[in-house]
Design an enzyme around this catalytic site. Structure first.
Site, PDB file in Angstrom:
ATOM      1  N   LYS A  10       3.059  70.733  68.458  1.00  0.00           N
ATOM      2  CA  LYS A  10       2.889  71.190  69.848  1.00  0.00           C
ATOM      3  C   LYS A  10       1.636  70.626  70.490  1.00  0.00           C
ATOM      4  CE  LYS A  10       2.794  75.576  69.064  1.00  0.00           C
ATOM      5  NZ  LYS A  10       3.065  75.640  67.622  1.00  0.00           N
ATOM      6  N   THR A  59      -0.046  67.911  69.676  1.00  0.00           N
ATOM      7  CA  THR A  59       0.119  66.470  69.883  1.00  0.00           C
ATOM      8  C   THR A  59       1.018  66.192  71.087  1.00  0.00           C
ATOM      9  OG1 THR A  59      -0.182  66.159  67.511  1.00  0.00           O
ATOM     10  CG2 THR A  59       0.836  64.341  68.711  1.00  0.00           C
ATOM     11  N   ARG A  90      -6.283  75.595  72.750  1.00  0.00           N
ATOM     12  CA  ARG A  90      -7.138  76.465  71.945  1.00  0.00           C
ATOM     13  C   ARG A  90      -8.213  75.655  71.241  1.00  0.00           C
ATOM     14  NH1 ARG A  90      -2.994  79.159  67.965  1.00  0.00           N
ATOM     15  NH2 ARG A  90      -1.725  77.423  68.697  1.00  0.00           N
ATOM     16  N   LYS A 122      -5.261  72.572  55.819  1.00  0.00           N
ATOM     17  CA  LYS A 122      -4.752  72.302  57.154  1.00  0.00           C
ATOM     18  C   LYS A 122      -5.499  71.192  57.887  1.00  0.00           C
ATOM     19  CE  LYS A 122      -3.641  74.837  61.417  1.00  0.00           C
ATOM     20  NZ  LYS A 122      -4.693  74.346  62.315  1.00  0.00           N
ATOM     21  N   ALA A 156      -2.251  83.536  66.059  1.00  0.00           N
ATOM     22  CA  ALA A 156      -0.927  83.628  66.681  1.00  0.00           C
ATOM     23  C   ALA A 156      -0.064  84.727  66.055  1.00  0.00           C
ATOM     24  CB  ALA A 156      -0.217  82.287  66.580  1.00  0.00           C
ATOM     25  N   PHE A 168       2.774  78.868  66.910  1.00  0.00           N
ATOM     26  CA  PHE A 168       4.032  79.114  66.217  1.00  0.00           C
ATOM     27  C   PHE A 168       5.239  78.767  67.099  1.00  0.00           C
ATOM     28  CE2 PHE A 168       1.700  82.619  63.639  1.00  0.00           C
ATOM     29  CZ  PHE A 168       1.189  81.676  62.769  1.00  0.00           C
ATOM     30  N   PHE A 208       9.550  61.083  64.584  1.00  0.00           N
ATOM     31  CA  PHE A 208       9.023  60.702  63.267  1.00  0.00           C
ATOM     32  C   PHE A 208       9.752  59.425  62.852  1.00  0.00           C
ATOM     33  CE2 PHE A 208       6.365  64.048  61.342  1.00  0.00           C
ATOM     34  CZ  PHE A 208       6.342  64.935  62.397  1.00  0.00           C
ATOM     35  N   TRP A 219       2.477  60.573  69.531  1.00  0.00           N
ATOM     36  CA  TRP A 219       1.688  60.379  68.310  1.00  0.00           C
ATOM     37  C   TRP A 219       1.476  58.889  68.048  1.00  0.00           C
ATOM     38  CZ3 TRP A 219       2.094  58.152  63.448  1.00  0.00           C
ATOM     39  CH2 TRP A 219       1.149  58.585  62.502  1.00  0.00           C
TER      40      TRP A 219
END
Lengths: 558, 558
Positions: B72, B74, B95, B106, B275, B303, B383, B411
């Site tokens: 999200k 990206t 955020r 992460k 979240a 999320f 991807f 990306w």
């Protein structure tokens, strides 16, 4: 006339853009990293070893203090204003205040009255984030230690009962002094005793302030001693591969912060290690930065000269190759009355007798400074209840010792009130009488170093080592740490290790109870009494009386 | 060609001075508060309610995610580049990342590949100090609570067993989840159970992000519910006179931060609540700031859309009076395979069958967005192992539902890769089809609000309330908190409360185990599963592979 509070004076003052302050130091706008309009970080590339040698470092220290403190920060700032007023280019270089005590009794630490550094609210709260960075680096190491205990795949065989590394938080929070962590079953860590110290007590803070540069910082972080394996092998932070990540967290924190005094002179504020279990003075990098940018650097070190000046000279100056040209010894009539036998309710009442009796304390500090081959100047930090005859007595007695004593009125008058002091300091510097030599060589045996400080600086007759301290001495030798500096942890209230012995105690014994190690800072810390590492809040915390309006204007912060 | 890491891409990019970014938003140099050359804080005075109404808010949300996340952030950044590329003035509003996970598995959270916000190291580490300020405000309240238990003079008669307020630290540190504090005798606090959550889980963070202005912030801080007295009376932060001191600590943190995207477009980054137990989206103030300064604001919520979008719309938009003009639903072929039954080792292998089976998940999210009367656009986050037939299938199926699905290549290509997506978004906005209406009214009964979300958004057939939850419901009523928003705490891995039910589960029951209260944030938090509030570090923490050279250049940060 209404008496203004520190924050009111600071808020009324017309503050300059930090670019103007940088210009005074010969730095272009592009050369600083601004944090808002009134704070900036200075790049390490400005450090110039040649200029450091040629400019003048002045240490401000004090006689044995009463609990309120004798005003070293206020005198340091005031003296800087005075020096600039009489035509010198002077910068004050100070420690950053800790956030925790702001909400307790003590309040902030950015000077007072008309000798303050501003913006005082910002300096006292978060500032440029250095304390937070130190806290995070400290606690990342803690998390890595406990993660290593938890994980079966990369165990270092660390014995949790031997872990010396504690977590830190910049808060007055007594409930965190002694805790048990890792409860709640196998998914939630390994249960063990732990505790939080306040952030200035972190060895990471001591390291940040001892580091010569970024490379040295990283090396020292890796050298932090954590505890032992079950088969008694020492474990260091580097064994957890922690030093790079910790250094990453300190990337910005290593750079000194530039702010200004009330009169618009430069102030560099950087680092804030404890004055008992650590060196209690700003970073080596900040001091060097100041000396690279201005002719005079005025700096201070925590507590009385027996602790602050001793550590400043033996640890910091010896490590960094710095040579102060003069030492300003701050005395208050109030503290001299105390050392002469006045009780608390007599502190504020003039009494020549008490002052006469208490002079011995100042005299011993003067003698001590001269042991480092540095000339002292006495600054009598003025209070409204000082009597003329008390002041005159001090001035005359100092004169007999060949020392100039001057009344400093920086609190009430700013730079106008410190011109006499500034002139006295310049006179000492220009006399070229000071030629710093340390009290001990780091390479001498640990016991000898400790005894030298205790006997020559404190005036102790005998130095006793408790059983635990003797064991600690053996451990230090075994670990190869004997050539570290000595960082004494002693009450600031007396030359001795008994806080009730005021004045100039003699023929006393000091007892070394145990000896700690700060291997990254390269300190050996003899503990001569119980040291508070996490303060508490008072019954009515200062926080209760603070307010902030909807425009962000704060009141009740002191 | 060597594949560059995120940090390498970010470091290679020529970054603009933040003054240039401010200029793009029509703000003069004097109007921002710089934090170095590449970060700034924006004054709240720039918020303009008229402009907020006229400009376009776009929410980026996602299908039910796999553990790696569907990108999200990206997509949000990429879409912003694309919108600017086709001639719109767009700002991404995000955020702030939490520091703790950076050293865990992460990594950071500043986008990825050629869709990043920079300077990524700074954004991921400390940034402008907001998280630290939240942490300190949270922990000051904790210290005041324990100090009140300790002190006999101002006891609130607070029963320590009822204290709900926990300490926080922005660190992945499982050993602090369950602790016992206040050990060591009468001088060191009152022994009680406590624990640390990670800083984004602090209610102070939720409050900072729900506050309309400084006054509202202060009010909400005072409203924090702490626990009960021994005679069952509720105690709030205002009873400890804590709200002003806490607000003082948040004085700077309330202002949004301005940075830039890789292509030099404005990015506003502010606040970072969890979240699950919180709203999972940036601050209301930041969103309003973005809308005051640019025609398009692209923002995201944590999320999948069942959690992020639902909370964004029902809590944030309803509270702040915001009306999104479009919702971008991010899907990945990989996650659709997962929802169609692919196992972990099949995620990266093309399979039209799995994608066909998994489409139901995307379909349910599309239906849900339309329940708010907002038009969705589907962004297929590309991807390298996506097959043409999988992509085409999604596009066609969406078309059947009247929704445009577009491949987003932000990306790999930055703004060049999102022009199609940008055009699709503009088309939806200009169609004027969206007219936001919330799913529930805050004033309806608590149980009804919970059931509405569970049935209409999740697709549950039955909502069960455990005994504890029923007692909690009574408490909420007694305390007068029934008109709070509902902030559901549910697994993000399924529409249901069972993480193994992928796709579009039907005829299931969700169980409300207990219901928490965040009285300052004005949330009621139904707990539908065990929520992680303090992550741990993995066996080999990311910190071990990070390095920083002597010039401060970091590697190994992702």
């Amino acid at each position: 006339m209404k008496h203004l509070t520190d924050i009111e004076i600071a808020q009324q003052n017309k503050i300059k853009h930090i670019k103007e302050i940088a210009t005074k130091l010969g730095i272009e706008e592009d050369g600083i990293e601004m944090f808002g309009k009134y704070k900036a970080k200075l790049p390490l590339s400005l450090i110039d070893e040649e200029k450091i040698k040629n400019n003048n470092l002045i240490l401000v220290t004090a006689i044995t203090p009463t609990p309120a403190g004798e005003g070293k920060t206020t005198v340091s700032i005031g003296l800087t204003e005075g020096l600039n007023k009489i035509g010198n280019q002077a910068t004050v270089v100070l420690r950053e205040p800790s956030l925790g005590p702001v909400f307790g009794i003590k309040g902030g630490a950015a000077g007072g009255g008309y000798s303050q550094v501003i913006p005082m609210e910002d300096i006292n709260l978060h500032f440029t984030g250095d304390f937070n960075a130190v806290e995070k680096a400290n606690n990342l190491l803690s998390a890595l230690i406990d993660n290593n205990l938890q994980s079966s795949c990369c165990k270092l065989n660390l014995d949790p009962r031997t872990i010396l590394w504690k977590r830190v938080m910049d808060m007055n929070d007594r409930s965190l002094r002694n805790i048990v962590i890792g409860l709640g079953g196998t998914a939630n860590g390994v249960p063990r005793e732990d505790g939080f110290d306040i952030t200035p007590a972190s060895e990471v803070m001591a390291i940040l302030c001892m580091a010569n540069d970024f490379e040295d910082l990283k090396k020292r972080l890796g050298d932090i001693f954590i505890g032992f394996t079950y088969d008694k092998q020492p474990i260091f932070a580097r064994d957890l591969k922690a030093e790079n990540a910790m250094a990453i967290l300190l990337k910005h924190a290593i750079r000194p912060n530039l702010v200004q005094t009330l009169e618009g002179n430069p102030a560099i504020i950087h680092g804030g290690p404890f004055a008992n279990i650590a060196q209690g003075t700003n970073s080596i990098i900040a001091t060097k930065m100041g000396l690279s940018l201005s002719n005079y650097v005025i700096t201070e070190a925590g507590f009385g000269a027996d602790l602050g000046a001793e550590k400043f000279l033996n640890i910091k100056c010896q490590s960094a190759g710095l040579s102060p040209k003069a030492v300003v010894l701050v005395a208050t009539i109030r503290a001299l009355r105390h050392h002469g036998g006045a009780k608390k309710d007599q502190y504020n009442t003039p009494s020549l007798d008490f002052v006469k009796q208490g002079f011995c304390n100042l005299e011993k500090h003067i003698e001590n400074i001269r042991k480092f081959n540095i000339e002292p100047v006495v600054a009598i930090n003025a209070f409204s209840n000082d009597s003329y005859e008390e002041i005159e007595f001090i001035i005359e007695k100092c004169e007999e010792l060949g020392v100039q004593a001057v009344v400093s009125e920086g609190w009430a008058k700013g730079g106008k009130g410190t011109i006499k002091l500034a002139k006295a300091v310049v006179k000492v510097v220009e006399s070229n009488k000071s030629s710093f030599k340390p009290l001990y060589d780091w390479n001498s045996p640990v016991k000898e170093k400790i005894e030298k400080i205790a006997k020559e600086i404190y005036g102790a007759a005998i130095v006793d080592f408790d059983k635990k301290a003797k064991l600690n001495l053996k451990r230090i030798e075994r670990l190869g740490f004997s050539d570290f500096a000595i960082c004494m942890a002693k009450t600031q209230k007396s030359f001795s290790d008994n806080e009730f012995l005021v004045g100039r105690p003699e023929n006393f014994t000091v007892t070394v109870r145990e000896i700690e190690i700060a291997a990254g800072a390269k300190f050996i810390i003899p503990i001569l009494g119980s040291m508070m590492r996490m303060p508490g809040l008072p019954g009515t915390p200062a926080s209760e009386n603070m307010t902030i309006d909807n425009n962000g204007v704060i009141s009740g912060l002191s």
